[in-house]
Design a protein around this motif. Structure first.
Motif, short mmCIF file in Angstrom:
data_model
loop_
_atom_site.label_atom_id
_atom_site.label_comp_id
_atom_site.label_asym_id
_atom_site.label_seq_id
_atom_site.Cartn_x
_atom_site.Cartn_y
_atom_site.Cartn_z
N PHE A 179 44.90 39.12 18.48
CA PHE A 179 44.33 38.73 19.77
C PHE A 179 43.18 37.74 19.59
CE2 PHE A 179 46.54 42.28 21.89
CZ PHE A 179 46.88 41.66 23.08
N LEU A 180 42.38 37.91 18.55
CA LEU A 180 41.27 36.99 18.32
C LEU A 180 41.77 35.58 18.01
CD1 LEU A 180 38.86 39.24 16.22
CD2 LEU A 180 38.55 38.48 18.59
N PHE A 296 46.55 33.02 30.63
CA PHE A 296 45.30 33.64 31.09
C PHE A 296 45.50 35.10 31.47
CE2 PHE A 296 43.26 34.72 35.20
CZ PHE A 296 41.93 34.84 34.80
N MET A 297 46.49 35.36 32.31
CA MET A 297 46.64 36.73 32.83
C MET A 297 47.21 37.68 31.77
SD MET A 297 46.00 38.73 35.26
CE MET A 297 45.52 37.53 36.49
N GLY A 302 46.17 42.08 28.09
CA GLY A 302 46.33 42.60 26.74
C GLY A 302 45.03 43.06 26.13
N ILE A 303 43.96 42.24 26.26
CA ILE A 303 42.70 42.67 25.66
C ILE A 303 42.07 43.81 26.45
CG2 ILE A 303 42.27 40.46 24.52
CD1 ILE A 303 40.16 39.84 26.66
N ARG A 304 42.39 43.93 27.73
CA ARG A 304 41.90 45.09 28.48
C ARG A 304 42.52 46.38 27.94
NH1 ARG A 304 41.90 44.69 34.84
NH2 ARG A 304 40.61 46.55 34.51
N ASN A 330 52.55 45.08 23.49
CA ASN A 330 53.56 44.59 24.43
C ASN A 330 53.11 43.25 25.04
OD1 ASN A 330 54.35 44.25 27.35
ND2 ASN A 330 55.70 45.99 26.94
N GLN A 331 51.88 43.21 25.50
CA GLN A 331 51.38 41.99 26.15
C GLN A 331 51.20 40.85 25.15
OE1 GLN A 331 50.63 41.83 29.97
NE2 GLN A 331 52.36 43.02 29.20
N LEU A 332 50.81 41.17 23.93
CA LEU A 332 50.71 40.13 22.91
C LEU A 332 52.09 39.54 22.63
CD1 LEU A 332 48.97 38.63 20.78
CD2 LEU A 332 49.66 40.40 19.15
#
Length: 355
Positions: A179-180, A296-297, A302-304, A330-332
């Motif tokens: 994510f970073l 963006f979304m 994902g980070i949330r 999943n979101q990543l």
């Protein structure tokens, strides 16, 4: 059971109406009231844990409704039915209750099962955005402050990385690093949010497909519903949430990550629907960042999820220990699938803007 005083406050005779739970929403408590001559209303108890200031919701919707009555009286906007005292909501003890009309011959779907549904839903969100183009936002307030503030969400993510318990930090280390690697998405938002060409608009902020009413049988769009998060924001919020929830055949709950993909035909349908209505009102900067909306979304959600996992699962309800971790993964996966298709998806956007 709803107290009879609540129905009486809206001018209804409680003995004349039956009541049943209604819809698939998880935030507010929603009921369908059915009375004489098939009169039907929707009654809702506002979730004050999520919406700390229900009066802000009522005021925002009143301002929006008054604007539409003046400038676009033909537009179907679901407005609150006032109490007999003329209030937008009724306070019963510490509970806030609202009544709205029931829209006949309407239905909703929880996921886009075909491109027609995606097109019609996106078109309704685009139509609403176009109807509100030019509205004075000065008196509107955020019903959920910082709801889509990626700068804040990224800062919370960084803090969670720093303070996470060692076992969770080690388990999530690889996912955190991945994510970073996409932190440029947060950097872009930081540069955009104060850009005068990336204007504030009155946005819905929760554009899942079940927040649009469709005509039974034909699935033609009727209107937008569930307006509690109607507040000032950016076009990337509404468009991005549609990309996040329409283009993939499975939800954020899916643990078989091989099923996560971006369906080009759904992406095209929602872009066509949305931009056919709101496209002519967009600034050049907004148009340049339409593909970014999806990144963006998806990244923010994902980070949330990952932040919540690192913090010990204090926000999102979980059903098993790695639930939020898997939601984040999943979101990543979805984010990576979207970015991999950027050239062809950007071409779809360009074609929609040109048509």
């Amino acid at each position: 059971m709803v107290h009879t005083d609540i129905l009486s406050a809206f001018g209804l005779q409680p003995a004349d109406f039956s009541m049943q739970k209604f819809g698939s929403g998880h935030i507010n408590n929603t009921f369908l009231l059915t009375g004489p001559d098939d009169k039907r209303y929707i009654l809702q108890r506002i979730n004050t844990y999520v919406f700390r200031e229900p009066d802000v919701i009522a005021r925002n919707l009143k301002l929006a409704g008054d604007y539409l009555d003046k400038h676009h009286p033909e537009y179907l906007f679901i407005k609150a039915i006032p109490t007999t005292a003329g209030a937008e909501m009724y306070l019963h003890g510490e509970e806030f209750w609202r009544m709205i009309p029931f829209i006949p011959d309407s239905t909703s779907v929880d996921q886009a099962d075909n491109t027609r549904q995606a097109f019609e839903a996106a078109k309704q969100f685009g139509l609403m955005a176009r109807m509100f183009h030019g509205i004075d936002l000065h008196d509107f307030r955020a019903s959920i402050p910082n709801f889509h503030n990626l700068t804040l969400r990224y800062a919370s993510f960084q803090e969670a990385i720093r303070t996470a318990k060692e076992d969770r930090k080690q388990f999530a280390d690889s996912l955190v690093e991945q994510f970073l690697q996409y932190s440029d998405i947060a950097v872009t938002f930081e540069s955009l949010k104060t850009n005068p060409e990336f204007t504030d608009r009155l946005m819905h902020h929760d554009t899942k497909i079940n927040n649009v009413l469709l005509r039974k049988g034909t699935f033609e769009g009727i209107c937008v519903c569930d307006l509690d998060t109607l507040m000032p924001g950016k076009v990337i919020s509404d468009l991005g949430d549609m990309v996040r929830t329409y283009v993939c055949p499975v939800s954020e709950e899916e643990r078989d990550f091989s099923q996560i993909m971006v369906r080009d035909e759904y992406y095209e349908a929602l872009m066509k629907g949305y931009l056919s209505e709101v496209g002519s009102t967009l600034t050049a900067t907004e148009k340049q960042h339409l593909f970014y909306a999806g990144k963006f979304m998806i990244y923010m959600q994902g980070i949330r999820f990952l932040t919540d996992y690192l913090n010990g699962d204090v926000y999102y309800p979980i059903k098993y220990p790695e639930h939020n971790y898997n939601r984040a993964k999943n979101q990543l996966t979805l984010l990576q699938a979207l970015i991999a298709k950027e050239p062809q998806l950007q071409e779809i956007i360009d074609n929609c803007l040109a048509s």
